[in-house]
Scaffold this active site. Structure first.
Site, PDB file in Angstrom:
ATOM      1  CG  ASP A   4      -0.356   0.027   2.527  1.00 20.69           C
ATOM      2  OD1 ASP A   4       0.890  -0.071   2.618  1.00 20.69           O
ATOM      3  OD2 ASP A   4      -1.105   0.150   3.519  1.00 20.69           O
ATOM      4  CG  ASP A  41       0.474  -3.994   2.243  1.00 22.20           C
ATOM      5  OD1 ASP A  41       0.542  -4.771   3.220  1.00 22.20           O
ATOM      6  OD2 ASP A  41       1.304  -3.104   2.018  1.00 22.20           O
ATOM      7  CE  LYS A  96       3.484  -5.718   3.803  1.00 20.76           C
ATOM      8  NZ  LYS A  96       2.952  -4.606   4.622  1.00 20.76           N
ATOM      9  CD  GLU A 129       0.857  -1.229   8.102  1.00 20.00           C
ATOM     10  OE1 GLU A 129       0.521  -0.468   9.028  1.00 20.00           O
ATOM     11  OE2 GLU A 129       1.260  -0.821   6.999  1.00 20.00           O
ATOM     12  CD  GLU A 137       8.190  -0.087   7.511  1.00 17.49           C
ATOM     13  OE1 GLU A 137       7.244  -0.808   7.142  1.00 17.49           O
ATOM     14  OE2 GLU A 137       8.361   1.070   7.082  1.00 17.49           O
TER      15      GLU A 137
HETATM   16  O1  KIV Z   1       3.640  -1.060   1.649  1.00 20.89           O
HETATM   17  C1  KIV Z   1       4.798  -1.484   1.526  1.00 20.89           C
HETATM   18  O2  KIV Z   1       5.459  -1.310   0.504  1.00 20.89           O
HETATM   19  C2  KIV Z   1       5.372  -2.228   2.654  1.00 20.89           C
HETATM   20  C3  KIV Z   1       6.811  -2.631   2.574  1.00 20.89           C
HETATM   21  C4  KIV Z   1       7.711  -1.482   2.526  1.00 20.89           C
HETATM   22  C5  KIV Z   1       7.167  -3.582   3.646  1.00 20.89           C
HETATM   23  O3  KIV Z   1       4.685  -2.496   3.584  1.00 20.89           O
END
Ligand code: KIV
Length: 267
Positions: free
Chosen positions: A50, A89, A119, A121, A184
């Site tokens: 994202d 994401d 993915k 968070e 991160e």
């Molecule tokens: O959104 C993204 O690109 C990320 C990576 C930098 C880990 O979460």
């Protein structure tokens, strides 16, 4: 561009890489051309992050990115990638409104794209969502440490140093069924210890060399970053200069009449 790589990497392969001690390389991609190029270079994972909200859309942070926009980019990237594991994401707040909504949104991402995993968070506080998704057969990469979707709560893009919390988040993510964890912007020694304690691989960004793998934003890697370069980035090329030089030459040759020449013209 070579298309000779035969097998697409799977979720179980990621854990296998950790067991074998093979480092995992991941990079973001948001469009067809960059995804084809990244994939042909042989990285193990591509993330439709994202971060596209900032890099592609020019927004201040990742919060405004919608599920529809993630599907749009993930569909394009999924069509390009033949080798790497492709992860997408879950944008804010597509997994914050209860387990059922999270499963429905993650399922939309996988049904509408060729991505193999999502993915999200969070660690401890998202453990029930990770569990719901993995129970539905949706592989989850967790993302702990600096969580850009929580930027207002964290008070800025800064290194996260609460070792007890970081450890608890990583352990809770593994326990809930995550197959990998992005770490991160956390101290290298903390990341090394978390990595040693987990069965699943850690993918670091600003988390030192002790992680099982690394991820960078495509534009940062290539020297295309427009603003301040984050400390954790090493640009491996200077494409910003190359692009501006090429466009300037084009402009000058159009103005002087040198372009197009006879080779670019038809009888
Ligand atoms: O959104 C993204 O690109 C990320 C990576 C930098 C880990 O979460």
């Amino acid at each position: 561009m070579s298309d000779t790589i035969e097998k697409q990497i799977t979720v179980p392969d990621f854990v296998g890489f950790k067991v074998a001690g093979q480092k995992i390389t991941m990079l973001t991609a948001y469009d067809y051309t960059s995804a084809r190029l990244v994939d042909s270079a042989g990285v193990e994972g591509v993330l439709v992050g994202d971060s596209l909200g900032m890099v592609v859309q020019g927004r201040e942070n990742t919060l405004p990115v919608s599920l529809g926009e993630m599907i749009y980019h993930a569909e394009i990237v999924g069509r390009a990638v033949r080798h790497a594991l492709t992860v997408v994401d879950m944008p804010f707040p597509s997994f914050h409104l209860g387990r059922r909504r999270a499963v429905a949104n993650a399922a939309r991402l996988l049904k509408r794209t060729r991505c193999q995993a999502v993915k999200l968070e969070g660690g401890v506080e998202q453990a029930d969502v990770i569990e719901a998704l993995t129970s539905a057969g949706i592989p989850v990469m967790a993302h702990c440490g600096l969580r850009p979707q929580s930027i207002h709560q964290l008070g800025g893009y800064r290194v996260q140093r609460d070792e007890a919390r970081l450890t608890a988040d990583a352990q809770a993510s593994q326990q809930a069924g995550a197959f990998a964890i992005v770490l991160e912007c956390i101290p290298a020694q903390t990341a090394r210890q978390i990595t040693a304690d987990l069965r699943i691989p850690t993918i670091g960004i600003g988390a030192g060399a002790g992680c099982d793998g690394q991820i960078l934003v495509f534009h940062d890697l290539l020297g295309l970053t427009l603003g301040r370069l984050p400390r954790h980035v090493r640009p491996f090329a200077d494409l910003k200069t190359s692009v501006v030089e090429a466009v300037t030459r084009y402009r000058d040759e159009v103005r002087s009449g040198a372009f197009p020449g006879p080779e670019q013209s038809f009888e």
